[in-house]
Design an enzyme around this catalytic site. Structure first.
Site, short mmCIF file in Angstrom:
data_model
loop_
_atom_site.label_atom_id
_atom_site.label_comp_id
_atom_site.label_asym_id
_atom_site.label_seq_id
_atom_site.Cartn_x
_atom_site.Cartn_y
_atom_site.Cartn_z
N TRP A 101 -3.01 -4.24 9.55
CA TRP A 101 -2.19 -3.27 8.80
C TRP A 101 -1.83 -2.09 9.69
CZ3 TRP A 101 -4.20 1.67 7.66
CH2 TRP A 101 -5.59 1.83 7.75
N SER A 102 -0.76 -1.42 9.31
CA SER A 102 -0.23 -0.27 10.04
C SER A 102 0.12 -0.57 11.49
CB SER A 102 -1.19 0.92 9.97
OG SER A 102 -0.50 2.13 10.21
N GLN A 140 -9.03 -7.92 7.91
CA GLN A 140 -7.82 -7.09 7.81
C GLN A 140 -8.13 -5.68 8.32
OE1 GLN A 140 -4.87 -5.37 4.41
NE2 GLN A 140 -5.23 -7.56 4.35
N GLN A 157 14.53 -1.72 5.74
CA GLN A 157 13.38 -1.64 6.63
C GLN A 157 12.73 -3.01 6.79
OE1 GLN A 157 11.28 1.38 4.35
NE2 GLN A 157 11.67 2.92 5.93
N TYR A 198 -4.58 -0.02 -5.06
CA TYR A 198 -3.29 0.59 -4.70
C TYR A 198 -2.60 1.14 -5.95
CZ TYR A 198 -3.70 -1.85 -0.16
OH TYR A 198 -4.12 -2.32 1.06
N GLU A 200 14.97 -5.18 9.08
CA GLU A 200 14.87 -4.81 10.48
C GLU A 200 13.54 -5.24 11.10
OE1 GLU A 200 17.07 -3.44 12.81
OE2 GLU A 200 18.35 -4.19 11.20
N ASN A 201 12.45 -4.98 10.39
CA ASN A 201 11.13 -5.23 10.98
C ASN A 201 10.82 -6.72 11.16
OD1 ASN A 201 10.54 -2.54 11.35
ND2 ASN A 201 9.44 -2.32 9.43
N GLY A 208 5.18 -2.65 5.45
CA GLY A 208 5.53 -2.08 4.16
C GLY A 208 6.94 -1.54 4.24
N TRP A 267 0.85 -1.19 0.00
CA TRP A 267 0.00 0.00 0.00
C TRP A 267 0.88 1.24 0.00
CZ3 TRP A 267 -1.47 2.77 4.91
CH2 TRP A 267 -2.33 3.85 4.66
#
Length: 333
Positions: free
Chosen positions: A204-205, A176, A291, A54, A294-295, A285, A21
């Site tokens: 999400w987020s 979701q 990124q 998207y 790491e995540n 994302g 997204w």
């Protein structure tokens, strides 16, 4: 990477999913997008989430090119339908016409014969639920999707859809929603209903659109290249969020908690949502491969009750819990 069943289904997915997204096809150049997907695959992520809307359908096409050549049976590819994908009156919603046309477009862009999960991106109040679910059943029965899910539906809507899905002999297995330390509107109603029905959350987020990384400092300048400075990434909403100095100060108090468990603030945020047993996966994302790398370190992290309590104490009244905001566009993370 750790793996979990999606709800009570037999489908096993990576507990960190990769989503595109506002990145692929808009915020990030294709080379960077492909590098992010490669980093996700290298990290053991097998679950990839996108949607036809998207970047005006471009994100699906980028995802399709990024996953081309991978063993299809080793991936779980998810997409969604609801928002407008064209100028016509029927280029939106959950009518039979739009669902049947949209699945064909998504499969073509994703370069696959089927998706593992086809999700209703929002509830369509202008189309009978029976029509929507019958169309989804036909999509499943003809082999274009294996399972059905929803996104940002209320508990009562999930219950009604699950009853119809059972009658139609298809499996509605997922929800979701937005979910993070700061945005907990699903906990009061959606999660208990989903647990009862065997529906899992793909959230999400989890880092609250970047707020929980700690990069937005109270009284500080907006970081260059952040979502709050990118007009393609909902900058207006982000600027409203980062204007809340009380919120930013509370988030900074998470830093010593993250350090105490040897995690970055972003990793702590992702690990936090994964502590909820109804959460099957957290979607991350990325605009840069590092990124992703790491995540994914949040996978398999177990946070103690003491750490969870300290997080609640620090965030206090900044947490949004009102279940009526399940389907409302958030003005806070």
């Amino acid at each position: 990477m750790e793996f979990r069943h999606l709800g009570r289904s037999g489908l096993i997915i990576s507990e960190i999913a990769y989503g595109n997204w506002i990145t692929h096809g808009s915020q990030v150049e294709e080379d960077s997008a492909l590098a992010c997907v490669r980093a996700a695959l290298d990290a053991g992520i097998t679950t990839f989430d996108t949607a036809d809307v998207y970047a005006g359908t471009r994100a699906e096409a980028v995802m399709g090119r990024a996953l081309k050549g991978e063993r299809r049976e080793g991936l779980e590819i998810f997409t969604k339908v609801f928002w407008p994908t064209g100028p016509g009156r029927n280029d939106r919603g959950l009518s039979r016409k739009h669902i049947m046309e949209s699945i064909n477009g998504s499969l073509k862009r994703l370069q696959t014969d089927y998706v593992d999960l086809y999700q209703a991106h929002r509830y369509d109040y202008s189309t009978p639920l029976e029509e929507t679910m019958t169309a989804f059943a036909d999509v499943v029965h003809c082999g274009k999707a294996l399972y059905i899910g929803v996104s940002e539906w209320k508990a009562s809507e999930i219950r009604a859809a699950k009853a119809l899905a059972d009658e139609l002999k298809i499996q509605l297995i997922s929800s979701q929603p937005q979910y993070s330390m700061l945005w907990r509107v699903i906990e009061a109603e959606v999660v208990p209903t989903s647990e009862e029905l065997g529906v899992g959350q793909i959230v999400w987020s989890p880092i609250a659109q970047g707020i929980l990384t700690g990069k937005y400092l109270p009284g500080g300048e907006l970081p260059a290249g952040s979502r709050a400075t990118d007009e393609n990434s909902g900058a207006n909403v982000m600027r409203e969020l980062v204007a809340n100095q009380e919120l930013l100060e509370a988030v900074q108090q998470l830093r010593p908690i993250a350090e105490s468990v040897d995690l970055t603030m972003a990793q702590l945020a992702v690990a936090w949502v994964l502590q909820n047993p109804n959460v099957s996966a957290a979607i991350i994302g990325a605009s840069r491969p590092e990124q992703v790398t790491e995540n994914v370190k949040a996978a398999s992290v177990k946070l103690s009750d003491d750490v969870m309590k300290r997080i609640d104490e620090v965030l206090g009244s900044n947490v949004v819990r009102d279940p009526s905001r399940t389907v409302s566009p958030p003005t806070r993370p």
